[in-house]
Design a protein around this motif. Structure first.
Motif, PDB file in Angstrom:
ATOM      1  N   THR A   1      -1.539   3.012  -5.772  1.00 13.53           N
ATOM      2  CA  THR A   1      -2.122   2.018  -4.865  1.00 13.53           C
ATOM      3  C   THR A   1      -3.251   1.253  -5.544  1.00 13.53           C
ATOM      4  O   THR A   1      -3.901   1.782  -6.441  1.00 13.53           O
ATOM      5  CB  THR A   1      -2.659   2.709  -3.590  1.00 13.53           C
TER       6      THR A   1
ATOM      7  N   PHE B   1      -5.658  15.865  -2.189  1.00 11.40           N
ATOM      8  CA  PHE B   1      -6.358  15.381  -1.008  1.00 11.40           C
ATOM      9  C   PHE B   1      -6.235  16.429   0.073  1.00 11.40           C
ATOM     10  O   PHE B   1      -5.126  16.820   0.426  1.00 11.40           O
ATOM     11  CB  PHE B   1      -5.769  14.052  -0.512  1.00 11.40           C
TER      12      PHE B   1
ATOM     13  N   TYR C   1      -3.100   8.618  -5.849  1.00 14.52           N
ATOM     14  CA  TYR C   1      -3.911   7.582  -5.200  1.00 14.52           C
ATOM     15  C   TYR C   1      -5.247   7.268  -5.858  1.00 14.52           C
ATOM     16  O   TYR C   1      -5.681   6.136  -5.823  1.00 14.52           O
ATOM     17  CB  TYR C   1      -4.129   7.970  -3.726  1.00 14.52           C
TER      18      TYR C   1
ATOM     19  N   TYR D   1      -2.739  15.290   3.112  1.00 10.21           N
ATOM     20  CA  TYR D   1      -2.978  13.913   3.572  1.00 10.21           C
ATOM     21  C   TYR D   1      -2.274  13.710   4.910  1.00 10.21           C
ATOM     22  O   TYR D   1      -1.056  13.556   4.968  1.00 10.21           O
ATOM     23  CB  TYR D   1      -2.466  12.937   2.518  1.00 10.21           C
TER      24      TYR D   1
ATOM     25  N   GLY E   1       0.820  -1.211   0.000  1.00  6.98           N
ATOM     26  CA  GLY E   1       0.000   0.000   0.000  1.00  6.98           C
ATOM     27  C   GLY E   1       0.857   1.264   0.000  1.00  6.98           C
ATOM     28  O   GLY E   1       2.067   1.221   0.258  1.00  6.98           O
ATOM     29  N   SER E   2       0.198   2.387  -0.276  1.00  5.16           N
ATOM     30  CA  SER E   2       0.919   3.676  -0.319  1.00  5.16           C
ATOM     31  C   SER E   2       1.581   3.967   1.010  1.00  5.16           C
ATOM     32  O   SER E   2       2.614   4.624   1.073  1.00  5.16           O
ATOM     33  CB  SER E   2      -0.034   4.835  -0.556  1.00  5.16           C
ATOM     34  N   GLN E   3       0.945   3.503   2.088  1.00  7.60           N
ATOM     35  CA  GLN E   3       1.462   3.827   3.405  1.00  7.60           C
ATOM     36  C   GLN E   3       2.875   3.289   3.571  1.00  7.60           C
ATOM     37  O   GLN E   3       3.741   3.945   4.127  1.00  7.60           O
ATOM     38  CB  GLN E   3       0.509   3.252   4.466  1.00  7.60           C
TER      39      GLN E   3
ATOM     40  N   THR F   1      -0.293  15.670  -4.196  1.00  9.21           N
ATOM     41  CA  THR F   1      -1.325  14.805  -4.788  1.00  9.21           C
ATOM     42  C   THR F   1      -1.895  15.577  -5.993  1.00  9.21           C
ATOM     43  O   THR F   1      -3.019  16.089  -5.926  1.00  9.21           O
ATOM     44  CB  THR F   1      -2.423  14.513  -3.740  1.00  9.21           C
TER      45      THR F   1
ATOM     46  N   TYR G   1       5.771  16.661  -0.883  1.00 11.45           N
ATOM     47  CA  TYR G   1       4.759  15.609  -1.079  1.00 11.45           C
ATOM     48  C   TYR G   1       3.532  16.254  -1.715  1.00 11.45           C
ATOM     49  O   TYR G   1       2.977  17.216  -1.173  1.00 11.45           O
ATOM     50  CB  TYR G   1       4.400  14.983   0.270  1.00 11.45           C
TER      51      TYR G   1
ATOM     52  N   SER H   1      -5.592   0.134  -3.470  1.00  8.98           N
ATOM     53  CA  SER H   1      -6.638   0.241  -2.443  1.00  8.98           C
ATOM     54  C   SER H   1      -7.912   0.856  -3.000  1.00  8.98           C
ATOM     55  O   SER H   1      -9.006   0.539  -2.557  1.00  8.98           O
ATOM     56  CB  SER H   1      -6.169   1.128  -1.294  1.00  8.98           C
ATOM     57  N   LYS H   2      -7.777   1.786  -3.931  1.00  5.65           N
ATOM     58  CA  LYS H   2      -8.954   2.509  -4.443  1.00  5.65           C
ATOM     59  C   LYS H   2      -9.545   1.801  -5.658  1.00  5.65           C
ATOM     60  O   LYS H   2     -10.759   1.701  -5.785  1.00  5.65           O
ATOM     61  CB  LYS H   2      -8.566   3.943  -4.836  1.00  5.65           C
TER      62      LYS H   2
ATOM     63  N   ARG I   1      -3.808  -4.445   0.517  1.00  2.00           N
ATOM     64  CA  ARG I   1      -2.525  -3.849   0.929  1.00  2.00           C
ATOM     65  C   ARG I   1      -1.461  -4.026  -0.161  1.00  2.00           C
ATOM     66  O   ARG I   1      -0.401  -4.613   0.059  1.00  2.00           O
ATOM     67  CB  ARG I   1      -2.008  -4.437   2.262  1.00  2.00           C
TER      68      ARG I   1
ATOM     69  N   ASP J   1       1.864  11.374  -5.048  1.00  2.00           N
ATOM     70  CA  ASP J   1       0.931  10.337  -4.593  1.00  2.00           C
ATOM     71  C   ASP J   1      -0.291  10.385  -5.516  1.00  2.00           C
ATOM     72  O   ASP J   1      -1.099  11.300  -5.458  1.00  2.00           O
ATOM     73  CB  ASP J   1       0.538  10.620  -3.136  1.00  2.00           C
TER      74      ASP J   1
HETATM   75  C1  LIG Z   1      -3.940  10.760  -0.293  1.00  2.00           C
HETATM   76  C2  LIG Z   1      -4.021   9.275  -0.128  1.00  2.00           C
HETATM   77  N1  LIG Z   1      -2.989   8.515  -0.532  1.00  2.00           N
HETATM   78  C3  LIG Z   1      -3.031   7.180  -0.427  1.00  2.00           C
HETATM   79  C4  LIG Z   1      -4.126   6.530   0.089  1.00  2.00           C
HETATM   80  C5  LIG Z   1      -4.177   5.026   0.079  1.00  2.00           C
HETATM   81  O1  LIG Z   1      -3.439   4.446   1.055  1.00  2.00           O
HETATM   82  P1  LIG Z   1      -3.103   2.888   1.035  1.00  2.00           P
HETATM   83  O2  LIG Z   1      -2.542   2.543  -0.320  1.00  2.00           O
HETATM   84  O3  LIG Z   1      -2.067   2.764   2.107  1.00  2.00           O
HETATM   85  O4  LIG Z   1      -4.359   2.156   1.328  1.00  2.00           O
HETATM   86  C6  LIG Z   1      -5.193   7.281   0.568  1.00  2.00           C
HETATM   87  C7  LIG Z   1      -6.338   6.600   1.200  1.00  2.00           C
HETATM   88  O5  LIG Z   1      -7.264   7.162   1.695  1.00  2.00           O
HETATM   89  C8  LIG Z   1      -5.156   8.673   0.433  1.00  2.00           C
HETATM   90  O6  LIG Z   1      -6.187   9.435   0.838  1.00  2.00           O
END
Ligand SMILES: Cc1ncc(COP(=O)(O)O)c(C=O)c1O
Length: 487
Positions: free
Chosen positions: A328, A270, A300, A223, A197-199, A265, A263, A330-331, A338, A298
């Motif tokens: 990521t 975001f 995302y 973010y 994941g991005s985290q 977006t 950093y 995730s979306k 993850r 990022d």
């Molecule tokens: C700005 C931003 N980056 C990344 C993510 C995704 O994070 P991850 O890939 O860790 O689920 C999110 C999720 O809400 C987000 O808001």
């Protein structure tokens, strides 16, 4: 010998498994003592009225797990030392020192001060607080199940320690193709690193590039989960405001001290939803090249732009090495997967590989395998196409309902893109009151205050997620909100 074994012939559990469980239980409870001779398979089968093959099967399993042992020409006996005893360790005495006596590192102590979101609990009926949550009911779970099960059949080599910390090569190739075609990212597969994941991408980059006191520019609002990572790493976060065209570039030229990292977006800021304009993108790239700052892009939820084609990534606008790109799944798929990725300048590949190896060796291989096929067989693009239509509809419903029911009591921010909408309510209620009143009406809201460096700048602002809510639920939720805000 009465072993008091209970077998149910009508049960769905196979007889050999029932017999295995009963015998194991008898051994563990001491009804069958260590060293005790077991009845012969023939005798036990006769005693229980079952086939000898069933007894043989259960004995074999108990033998292979070490509960029984055979002595040639003597018979089968209960083992003297049971495997469960060998597997169990004796617990160390509980320390009387209170946890507060244990000194945390600066990282640990800073971590204790950041305001992480609470774990999801019982959610009310209409939950606008899940901003950025995909429509999970729409995910092609059958296809995913099939691909995972195919990955399990692949070969047992998939179970071994991974060969390359940067990830499964065919997945890196598939991602590089996808990014080149759909995001205009300039990359070769060897520059793609698979992360959890991005985290994790943010965490790795912060560890690799930031020293205590280094300055990091962040969009304000921005973010907060990225901000926490930079802060716990000891970096100093410099907030730069955002307007309708994204990061306000004039602020960068007023900075007099060196900046290590920016950093951003850019595709869908975001949380405001602004899109960084082309002139500002070019200005940011030129500024980074001039100052030597790293840009962390990022990207995302850029796939979800509804009235135009998605904007090409910032990374693809430069041939320099100043941009590190994060994406990521995730979306576009689901968050518990993850799975995310970094696109890194070639010179940084070895150090990122070392960092990933030290942190967790590699991301889980079964999922990487299934994901490769999910992309290569076209399921990802088809799912994104479907979700783009669905999310556009849901976003439109939300915006229309807000306009219809709240009129000039609400300001809606951002472009027609992304998975959340930031709004400002104009009312005499404060945020806590709005949240509490909404909860009483079965509506959950989340304030946007954590996104601001100075939380009070976010007063009255809320993040509304709509992508996992049906149009009916969105309309009902906004109607309920309107009743509260107008009261
Ligand atoms: C700005 C931003 N980056 C990344 C993510 C995704 O994070 P991850 O890939 O860790 O689920 C999110 C999720 O809400 C987000 O808001």
């Amino acid at each position: 010998m009465d072993l008091a074994l209970k077998l149910e012939t009508t049960s769905t559990i196979p007889l050999h498994k029932q017999l295995y469980d009963e015998l194991r239980q008898a051994i563990l409870s001491g009804r069958l003592e260590s060293g005790q001779r077991m009845p012969s398979t023939r005798a036990l089968a006769k005693m229980l009225g079952i086939s000898r093959a069933t007894v043989l099967f259960s004995y074999d399993q108990l033998l292979s797990e070490g509960y029984l042992k055979t002595i040639p020409a003597s018979g089968t006996f209960v083992a003297c030392q049971l495997p469960d005893e060998l597997l169990r360790t004796t617990s160390p005495p509980i320390s009387s020192a209170s946890p507060s006596c244990i000194e945390l590192s600066t990282y640990g102590a800073t971590l204790a001060t950041v305001n992480l979101p609470p774990p999801p609990g019982q959610k009310p009926l209409i939950n606008f607080s899940c901003y950025g949550k995909p429509a999970l009911n729409e995910f092609p779970i059958q296809t995913w199940r099939r691909l995972l099960s195919r990955a399990c059949r692949f070969s047992t080599t998939i179970l071994d320690y991974p060969a390359d910390p940067l990830g499964y090569k065919p997945l890196r190739e598939a991602i590089a193709r996808y990014l080149t075609q759909s995001r205009a990212v300039r990359c070769e597969p060897d520059q793609v690193a698979i992360v959890n994941g991005s985290q994790q991408a943010l965490d790795l980059i912060a560890r690799l590039f930031l020293n205590r006191g280094d300055q990091v520019i962040m969009e304000d609002p921005g973010y907060f989960e990225a901000r926490y990572i930079f802060q716990v790493q000891g970096a100093k976060v410099l907030p730069v405001p955002v307007d309708r065209s994204g990061l306000v570039m004039e602020h960068l030229s007023t900075l007099t001290t060196p900046v290590k990292l920016v950093y951003v977006t850019p595709s869908h800021q975001f949380p405001t939803g602004a899109v960084l304009s082309l002139p500002r993108r070019l200005a940011l790239l030129a500024w980074a090249q001039q100052t030597g700052a790293i840009i962390l892009e990022d990207d995302y939820d850029s796939e979800f732009r509804y009235d135009e084609r998605p904007i090409p990534a910032l990374q693809g606008l430069t041939s320099s090495d100043s941009v590190i790109y994060i994406g990521t799944f995730s979306k576009v798929m689901f968050p518990s997967l993850r799975m995310g990725y970094l696109v890194i300048p070639r010179q940084l590949v070895p150090v990122v590989a070392r960092a990933k190896w030290l942190v967790d060796r590699q991301s889980p291989l079964l999922e990487q395998h299934a994901l490769t096929n999910f992309i290569n067989e076209g399921h990802l693009e088809s799912h994104i196409r479907r979700m783009r239509i669905l999310y556009a509809e849901r976003r439109k419903t939300l915006v229309q309902a807000l306009t219809q029911h709240l009129g000039n009591q609400v300001t809606i921010m951002g472009e027609n893109a992304g998975m959340n909408v930031m709004v400002q309510f104009h009312t005499h209620w404060n945020d806590e009151e709005i949240i509490a009143q909404a909860e009483q009406q079965g509506v959950e809201l989340i304030s946007a205050r954590s996104c601001y460096m100075k939380a009070e700048d976010g007063n009255g602002k809320f993040l509304l997620g709509c992508t996992d809510l049906t149009s009916e639920v969105i309309q009902e939720g906004v109607w309920r909100l309107a009743q509260i805000l107008k009261a």
